[in-house]
Motif scaffolding. Structure first.
Motif, mmCIF file in Angstrom:
data_model
loop_
_atom_site.group_PDB
_atom_site.id
_atom_site.type_symbol
_atom_site.label_atom_id
_atom_site.label_comp_id
_atom_site.label_asym_id
_atom_site.label_seq_id
_atom_site.Cartn_x
_atom_site.Cartn_y
_atom_site.Cartn_z
ATOM 1 N N VAL A 68 0.843 -1.209 0.000
ATOM 2 C CA VAL A 68 0.000 0.000 0.000
ATOM 3 C C VAL A 68 0.869 1.247 0.000
ATOM 4 C CG1 VAL A 68 -1.655 1.347 1.350
ATOM 5 C CG2 VAL A 68 -1.983 -1.127 1.072
ATOM 6 N N ASP A 87 -6.786 1.577 6.132
ATOM 7 C CA ASP A 87 -8.001 1.128 5.456
ATOM 8 C C ASP A 87 -7.653 0.280 4.226
ATOM 9 O OD1 ASP A 87 -9.710 2.297 7.248
ATOM 10 O OD2 ASP A 87 -10.151 4.054 6.020
ATOM 11 N N ALA A 88 -6.709 0.763 3.417
ATOM 12 C CA ALA A 88 -6.345 0.052 2.191
ATOM 13 C C ALA A 88 -5.677 -1.289 2.489
ATOM 14 C CB ALA A 88 -5.419 0.914 1.336
ATOM 15 N N ASP A 146 -6.329 -3.052 5.110
ATOM 16 C CA ASP A 146 -7.274 -3.845 5.902
ATOM 17 C C ASP A 146 -6.666 -4.259 7.243
ATOM 18 O OD1 ASP A 146 -9.675 -5.073 6.490
ATOM 19 O OD2 ASP A 146 -9.122 -6.984 5.551
ATOM 20 N N THR A 158 2.212 1.803 -3.393
ATOM 21 C CA THR A 158 1.191 2.304 -4.317
ATOM 22 C C THR A 158 0.919 3.786 -4.099
ATOM 23 O OG1 THR A 158 0.161 0.118 -4.373
ATOM 24 C CG2 THR A 158 -1.185 1.962 -5.117
ATOM 25 N N SER A 160 -0.642 11.538 2.141
ATOM 26 C CA SER A 160 -1.799 10.743 2.542
ATOM 27 C C SER A 160 -1.878 10.621 4.053
ATOM 28 C CB SER A 160 -1.718 9.332 1.942
ATOM 29 O OG SER A 160 -1.611 9.384 0.544
ATOM 30 N N ARG A 165 -5.793 6.305 5.456
ATOM 31 C CA ARG A 165 -5.869 5.774 4.096
ATOM 32 C C ARG A 165 -5.039 4.499 3.969
ATOM 33 N NH1 ARG A 165 -4.365 8.958 -1.574
ATOM 34 N NH2 ARG A 165 -5.096 7.316 -2.968
#
Length: 403
Positions: A214, A230-231, A233, A217, A223, A227
């Motif tokens: 993440v 959440d991404a 998990d 990415t 950010s 974020r």
């Protein structure tokens, strides 16, 4: 000419020698496989290699270390635990001669205990993944940033650099990957090993690797932490543990947001960056062909690459790399080199011929900061150096890399 054999000079070589001449203990930190042992061994008169020599060190640490000629390299010192630092404290309190011990480590301990034993007794030096200049054997030359700060004049015209090929973004700064035909295999294995070691600290290796993907990415984006968790998990608490670990192993290298009384309504979110751009590309599963097809995506990883070239340059002059972004996003400067009393602003542009319009964000920063603003550059992938507006120049990335 690109070097293929022998020692490749590092930007910090001179600083490391100076630190040994000034302090009894020097801590050489950095991510695994950045070349710390190779560099440190060149300066050491004797070496304690852990875990190989751990039994000797544990039997009589003070007597063993006292018997070795200085400088003594203790490689992967953290494997001996922070109790070693108290032994070293006693040794250098008895004899504070400079250059006695050189400690190389790839993982910052989670805690040093109630006090830090080396306060006033050690200098810390951070080794980063290699820059393009280091990979091509030019790490011992004066850096671009040092030349700028000593006032070297810029000369307009072609020939100040060469056009930049996006394929270079996939060339890793980890020395072991340098001559591999496909560095992605090494980088995937490297990330998996980091995740596995994180699992040994009581963390789920698969979730940690997912969080790293993440981060990769989100490269180049300012950010919030939420974020990421959440991404990936994962929970907020889990992410805090992961963030701490990735910082301690020197793989997470975010660019903090700049704060200034002259700049209003700024975001506090850091830009998410990993220490090595090729590692970020591998974890995000982005190939060079995708970068060529998507200029926006390419721009983010290009910015990461520029930051990777600048980190060790900034370290040499005690500078900090930051970014500026207003909370609404209407103003943003990609990179700010904070030198304390002065600021250098940089925009990174994918393209060969930036115009004055590409400098507008740096112009805004210059106008806001006044005398504190020192220089401005639009770093581009072309080959020419030329002025854009008063005090702000278009500069090839090749020039920043010392080519």
């Amino acid at each position: 000419m690109e070097a293929s054999i022998g020692y490749l000079p590092r930007h910090l070589d001179a600083s490391l020698r100076s630190a040994l001449a000034a302090s009894p203990i020097v801590l050489l930190d950095g991510a695994r496989a950045t070349g710390k042992t190779t560099t440190a061994t060149r300066l050491a008169a004797s070496s304690v290699l852990l875990p190989r020599d751990l039994p000797l060190l544990q039997a009589d640490p003070g007597g063993y270390l006292r018997s070795l000629p200085a400088p003594v390299l203790i490689d992967e010192w953290q494997l001996a635990g922070t109790d070693l630092l108290w032994v070293l404290k006693g040794l250098v309190d008895d004899d504070p001669s400079p250059g006695r011990f050189l400690l190389a480590g790839s993982v910052e301990p989670g805690t040093y205990g109630p006090t830090y034993p080396l306060t006033g007794r050690a200098i810390a030096v951070l080794m980063r993944p290699m820059t393009r200049a280091e990979l091509t054997g030019r790490g011992g030359a004066e850096t671009w940033l040092s030349r700028v700060l000593r006032g070297e004049a810029l000369r307009p015209g072609a020939g100040a650099g060469t056009a930049f090929n996006l394929d270079a973004l996939a060339q890793s700064g980890f020395p072991a990957a340098r001559l591999m035909p496909d560095a992605r295999l090494f980088l995937e294995a490297y990330a998996a090993l980091v995740a596995q070691r994180g699992g040994e600290e009581g963390r789920d290796a698969s979730r940690l690797l997912r969080a790293m993907r993440v981060l990769a990415t989100l490269t180049g984006q300012a950010s919030p932490d939420q974020r990421i968790w959440d991404a990936a998990d994962i929970t907020k608490v889990t992410w805090k543990h992961y963030d701490d670990l990735l910082t301690r192993v020197h793989l997470a290298a975010p660019s903090p947001a700049m704060h200034s009384n002259r700049l209003k309504r700024l975001t506090a979110y850091p830009k998410r960056l990993l220490a090595d751009t090729a590692l970020a590309l591998a974890l995000a599963e982005v190939a060079p062909a995708e970068l060529r097809a998507d200029p926006t995506l390419a721009g983010r990883y290009l910015e990461s690459f520029v930051v990777q070239q600048l980190r060790p340059q900034a370290d040499l002059v005690a500078g900090t790399l930051r970014h500026v972004r207003t909370s609404a996003g209407e103003r943003e400067v990609d990179i700010v080199i904070d030198l304390g009393t002065s600021i250098i602003g940089l925009e990174v542009k994918l393209g060969a011929r930036p115009s004055a319009a590409d400098a507008r964000q740096i112009v805004w920063l210059r106008d806001q900061l006044g005398e504190r603003f020192r220089h401005g550059f639009v770093i581009h992938t072309g080959a020419e150096t030329y002025p854009l507006v008063d005090g702000i120049w278009a500069l090839p990335l090749a020039a920043v890399m010392g080519e």
